[in-house]
Scaffold this motif. Structure first.
Motif, PDB file in Angstrom:
ATOM      1  N   ASP A 108       0.850  -1.185   0.000  1.00  0.00           N
ATOM      2  CA  ASP A 108       0.000   0.000   0.000  1.00  0.00           C
ATOM      3  C   ASP A 108       0.887   1.237   0.000  1.00  0.00           C
ATOM      4  O   ASP A 108       1.733   1.415   0.892  1.00  0.00           O
ATOM      5  N   ILE A 156       0.378   4.349   0.601  1.00  0.00           N
ATOM      6  CA  ILE A 156       0.225   5.367   1.651  1.00  0.00           C
ATOM      7  C   ILE A 156       0.727   4.850   2.992  1.00  0.00           C
ATOM      8  O   ILE A 156       1.525   5.501   3.671  1.00  0.00           O
ATOM      9  N   THR A 157       0.281   3.654   3.400  1.00  0.00           N
ATOM     10  CA  THR A 157       0.643   3.149   4.721  1.00  0.00           C
ATOM     11  C   THR A 157       1.974   2.416   4.737  1.00  0.00           C
ATOM     12  O   THR A 157       2.582   2.257   5.796  1.00  0.00           O
ATOM     13  N   TYR A 174     -13.110  12.215   5.127  1.00  0.00           N
ATOM     14  CA  TYR A 174     -13.092  12.972   3.876  1.00  0.00           C
ATOM     15  C   TYR A 174     -13.847  14.291   4.029  1.00  0.00           C
ATOM     16  O   TYR A 174     -13.468  15.308   3.440  1.00  0.00           O
ATOM     17  N   MET A 176      -6.313  16.444   0.306  1.00  0.00           N
ATOM     18  CA  MET A 176      -6.180  15.020   0.614  1.00  0.00           C
ATOM     19  C   MET A 176      -5.059  14.712   1.590  1.00  0.00           C
ATOM     20  O   MET A 176      -5.027  13.645   2.189  1.00  0.00           O
ATOM     21  N   ALA A 177      -4.135  15.661   1.770  1.00  0.00           N
ATOM     22  CA  ALA A 177      -2.991  15.386   2.643  1.00  0.00           C
ATOM     23  C   ALA A 177      -3.403  14.968   4.051  1.00  0.00           C
ATOM     24  O   ALA A 177      -2.827  14.021   4.608  1.00  0.00           O
ATOM     25  N   GLU A 195      -4.462  11.303   4.031  1.00  0.00           N
ATOM     26  CA  GLU A 195      -3.302  10.420   3.912  1.00  0.00           C
ATOM     27  C   GLU A 195      -2.512  10.396   5.215  1.00  0.00           C
ATOM     28  O   GLU A 195      -1.996   9.349   5.623  1.00  0.00           O
ATOM     29  N   LEU A 228      -4.237   8.023   7.563  1.00  0.00           N
ATOM     30  CA  LEU A 228      -3.980   6.615   7.247  1.00  0.00           C
ATOM     31  C   LEU A 228      -2.561   6.210   7.664  1.00  0.00           C
ATOM     32  O   LEU A 228      -2.345   5.109   8.190  1.00  0.00           O
ATOM     33  N   LYS A 229      -1.590   7.102   7.436  1.00  0.00           N
ATOM     34  CA  LYS A 229      -0.217   6.811   7.865  1.00  0.00           C
ATOM     35  C   LYS A 229      -0.135   6.706   9.383  1.00  0.00           C
ATOM     36  O   LYS A 229       0.572   5.849   9.923  1.00  0.00           O
ATOM     37  N   THR A 253      -8.954   1.184   1.920  1.00  0.00           N
ATOM     38  CA  THR A 253      -8.717   2.484   2.531  1.00  0.00           C
ATOM     39  C   THR A 253      -9.326   2.521   3.926  1.00  0.00           C
ATOM     40  O   THR A 253     -10.534   2.387   4.094  1.00  0.00           O
TER      41      THR A 253
END
Length: 589
Positions: A165, A167-168, A206, A214-215, A218, A221-222, A245
Motif C-alpha cells: 500500500d 500510503i501506509t 473525507y 487530501m494530505a 493520507e 492513514l499513515k 482504505t
C-alpha cells in the motif's frame, strides 16, 4: 507460524515471482535481450530457485523452462550468493556431466550472478550462456552484476507497486491473498485466524478534509499504520496488511491471543492525527474468520472475515466472529436487494395501497397515505418493514422513492378525473430530501401533471438525523416554500422533543400508535395523550393519530381535540380498485 520465508519479509518473494505476470515477464525478457547484446553473448536468462526447482522466468535464445534444482546450472550461485564463471563446462568437474551440458541446449560457457534483494535474500540468478567455450573479463562481470542490480530494482519496484500500500507502507490486499495462497499450496493444516480491523469513519474523514485537501486523509492513514503496531505489538507470527482504505488485516495463528475481541479492546479509545491540529476519534470494529489454509481458498477466507466485520458494524458491536447463520442471512438479504432492484426498474411486483385519513369533526376522508407493498415472485407478500431497511443501506432507496412518487402522482390525476381532491402523502427519507434539487424536481413533476403541490404531502421520520443535518432542514424548508405539506411520522417514539420540532417546518404531527393504544383502558395514557395533543395544538400543528382501532379510542381523541385519525377502525390500507369503491361509498354517506 508455519510459513516459509516467502512472506516473512516485506520485499519481493519467490512466491510472487513464481506466479504468472505477463507485464512483469515481458520487461524481464527485454532485460535478457539487453544483457546478451551488451555483453555479446548469444543467450541469457533470468531464473528463480526454490528448494526443489529452478524456474526460467525470462530468456533470450535459451529454450530451457522448468527443471529440478539438482540439475540447475545456477544452484551454486544461489547457495554461495556470489558470481560464478565457468569458461568451459566440460573441463569443470561440477558441470561436465550436467544434463544441460552433455545434452540440449549443450551449454559450454556459463556466467551467473545472484539476484539479491535489499533484505539480503537470494531469489535467483541473471546468467549468460553459450554453446562454445569463452573467456569472461572482469569488466564484463562488473557489467553483468550492474545489470543484475537493475533487474532486482525493477522487481522490487514492481512488487512495491503491486503488493504494498503506497500510503501506509504495509503489505496490501494482493499480498495477503498471495500469502494465504502460499499456505494453501503448502497444504498447511494448522488453524489460522484472519482479523479485519475497521476503525476509521472514512466519510467523516473525507468531510473533515474537504477544505484541507487530501494530505490530512493520507496523514490519518499513515498515523493508523504507525498506531496499529504500537497498540497491538504483533510478534513474528502476526502479519499486518492494509486491505482497503482505512481497513486493516491481521493474519495469525488461532492459538495466538490476537483474536477479534482482543484487538477491538486494544484499539478502544484511540484517536488518530490528521494534521493541521485536527484529530479523529476512532470507533473500532473487528471481524474474524478462523480457517484451515489447506481447506479454504484465500478469497473465501477474506469474504468470511468481511462478512463478520460488516455484521459487527451493522450491530454496532466491537467485534464479531464469522457465523454461517449470519452469513446465510446476509446472502439472503443481498439476493433480496437484487430482486428489489429488478422489481423497481422493471415495474414488476411492487404496488401501492392507500390508507384513508379521516377528519374527526366531519367523519369524512381528508386525505390518503400511500404505502408500498411487494409481491415477490417466490416469497409472496413482503412487508416494507422487511425490505425497506435493506434498501436504505444502498442507493436503491432513492429509486424506490421516485417510483412511489410517480405512482402517487398518477393516482392523484385519476382522483382528479373523478372529481375528488384528496391529498396523498408519501414517505420520504432524509437522504432523499437532503438532495439540493429534490424540492425543485418534485414541483416540476406536479406542474407537469397539472396538479397543485398541496395535493402531495411529504411524510418523514428520523427526527434526530434531520436535526443533525443542515441539508435536511433546508430540504424541508424548500418543500414548504413550494407548497408541499410536511408531516412528521411516529411522534412519541424515540427522539420526540417538542422544542426541537420547532426548528423543523412541519404542518402535521402524527401520533404513534404506542401513545394512543391505552386510551380506552388506561388513565395515565389518557392524561399523557391529552397533554401532548394540547401542546401540539398550541403550537399550531395539525394532529393526526394513527393506529385507531376502536370507537373508545376514537371518542377520546375527539374529546382531546385531535384533528385526524387513520387506522383499521375506519379502513385498512386499500389497493387501487378497492379504494375507488370505498371512496364512492364514503362520499355518498
Amino acid at each position: 507460524m508455519s510459513v516459509t520465508n516467502e512472506f516473512v519479509h516485506g520485499g519481493v518473494t519467490l512466491q510472487a515471482l513464481r506466479a504468472p505476470d505477463l507485464c512483469r515477464d515481458d520487461v524481464l525478457s527485454k532485460f535478457t535481450h539487453l544483457v546478451s547484446k551488451t555483453l555479446d553473448v548469444p543467450s541469457s536468462f533470468i531464473s528463480v530457485l526454490d528448494d526443489n526447482y529452478q524456474y526460467i522466468k525470462a530468456a533470450h535464445d535459451f529454450a530451457v523452462g522448468e527443471s529440478v534444482r539438482a540439475d540447475s546450472l545456477c544452484q551454486f550461485v544461489v547457495e554461495d550468493a556470489v558470481p560464478l564463471i565457468v569458461p568451459d563446462t566440460l573441463e569443470n568437474h561440477c558441470f561436465a556431466t550436467n544434463p544441460f551440458v552433455i545434452g540440449a541446449p549443450f551449454v559450454r560457457f556459463y556466467a551467473g550472478v545472484p539476484l539479491i534483494t535489499q533484505e539480503g535474500h537470494v531469489l535467483g540468478t541473471l546468467c549468460v550462456v553459450d554453446t562454445q567455450p569463452r573467456e569472461f573479463s572482469a569488466e564484463k562481470l562488473a557489467t553483468l552484476t550492474l545489470l543484475s542490480q537493475l533487474v532486482i530494482s525493477f522487481l522490487e519496484a514492481w512488487h512495491s507497486v503491486g503488493f504494498t500500500d503506497l500510503i501506509t507502507g504495509l503489505p496490501n490486499r494482493q499480498q495477503l491473498i498471495r500469502d494465504l495462497q502460499t499456505l494453501r499450496v503448502a497444504g498447511n493444516q494448522v488453524s489460522h485466524r484472519l482479523v479485519l480491523i475497521d476503525c476509521i469513519d472514512m466519510p467523516r474523514a473525507y468531510e473533515l478534509a474537504r477544505s484541507l485537501g487530501m494530505a490530512p486523509v493520507e496523514g490519518l492513514l499513515k498515523d493508523m499504520a504507525t498506531l496499529l503496531p504500537l497498540r497491538l505489538r504483533p510478534g513474528p507470527s502476526e502479519f499486518l496488511y492494509t486491505v482497503a482504505t482505512g481497513r486493516f488485516a491481521l493474519l495469525t495463528l488461532t492459538s495466538s491471543h490476537f483474536d477479534a475481541e482482543w484487538v477491538a479492546g486494544r484499539m478502544e479509545g484511540v484517536h488518530a492525527d490528521m494534521g493541521e491540529g485536527l484529530s479523529v476519534d476512532l470507533t473500532t470494529h473487528t471481524g474474524e474468520a478462523v480457517f484451515l489454509p489447506a481447506e479454504v481458498s484465500p478469497q473465501e477466507v477474506l469474504r468470511r472475515a468481511v462478512s463478520a466485520l460488516h455484521e459487527a458494524i451493522c450491530r454496532a458491536v466491537p467485534f464479531m466472529s464469522f457465523s454461517e447463520r449470519n452469513d446465510e442471512r446476509r446472502t439472503d438479504d443481498f439476493t433480496l436487494v437484487n430482486d428489489l432492484a429488478t422489481a423497481v426498474r422493471h415495474n414488476h411486483g411492487l404496488y401501492l395501497v392507500y390508507q384513508p385519513k379521516i377528519c374527526l369533526k366531519t367523519g369524512l376522508p381528508i386525505g390518503l397515505e400511500a404505502l408500498i407493498r411487494w409481491r415477490h415472485p417466490n416469497r409472496g407478500e413482503l412487508s416494507p418493514a422487511y425490505f425497506i431497511p435493506l434498501a436504505e443501506q444502498t442507493s436503491l432507496l432513492q429509486e424506490i422513492t421516485e417510483w412511489v412518487i410517480e405512482k402517487t402522482i398518477g393516482r392523484l390525476r385519476r382522483l382528479q378525473g373523478q372529481g375528488i381532491q384528496l391529498p396523498i402523502t408519501v414517505n420520504v427519507s432524509v437522504r432523499d430530501f437532503s438532495h439540493g434539487d429534490f424540492a425543485e424536481r418534485l414541483e416540476s413533476k406536479m406542474t407537469k401533471a397539472r396538479l397543485p403541490t398541496n395535493l402531495l404531502g411529504i411524510e418523514c421520520l428520523e427526527t434526530e438525523r434531520i436535526l443533525e443535518s443542515p441539508a435536511a432542514i433546508k430540504g424541508l424548508e424548500m418543500l414548504k416554500l413550494r407548497g408541499f405539506d410536511i408531516s412528521l411520522d411516529d411522534f412519541g417514539t424515540g427522539y420526540s422533543n417538542i422544542s426541537y420540532l420547532r426548528r423543523m417546518p412541519l404542518d402535521v404531527i402524527k401520533l404513534d400508535r404506542s401513545i394512543i393504544s391505552g386510551l380506552a383502558t388506561d388513565t395515565a395514557s389518557r392524561i399523557i395523550t391529552r397533554s401532548i395533543i394540547s401542546m401540539l395544538k398550541e403550537l399550531d400543528y395539525v394532529v393526526l393519530a394513527e393506529g385507531v382501532e376502536n370507537s373508545e379510542t376514537l371518542e377520546a381523541l375527539k374529546e382531546f381535540g385531535c384533528d385526524q385519525a387513520q387506522g383499521f377502525f375506519h379502513s385498512r390500507p386499500l389497493p387501487e380498485q378497492e379504494l375507488d369503491s370505498w371512496l364512492r361509498w364514503k362520499m355518498q354517506n
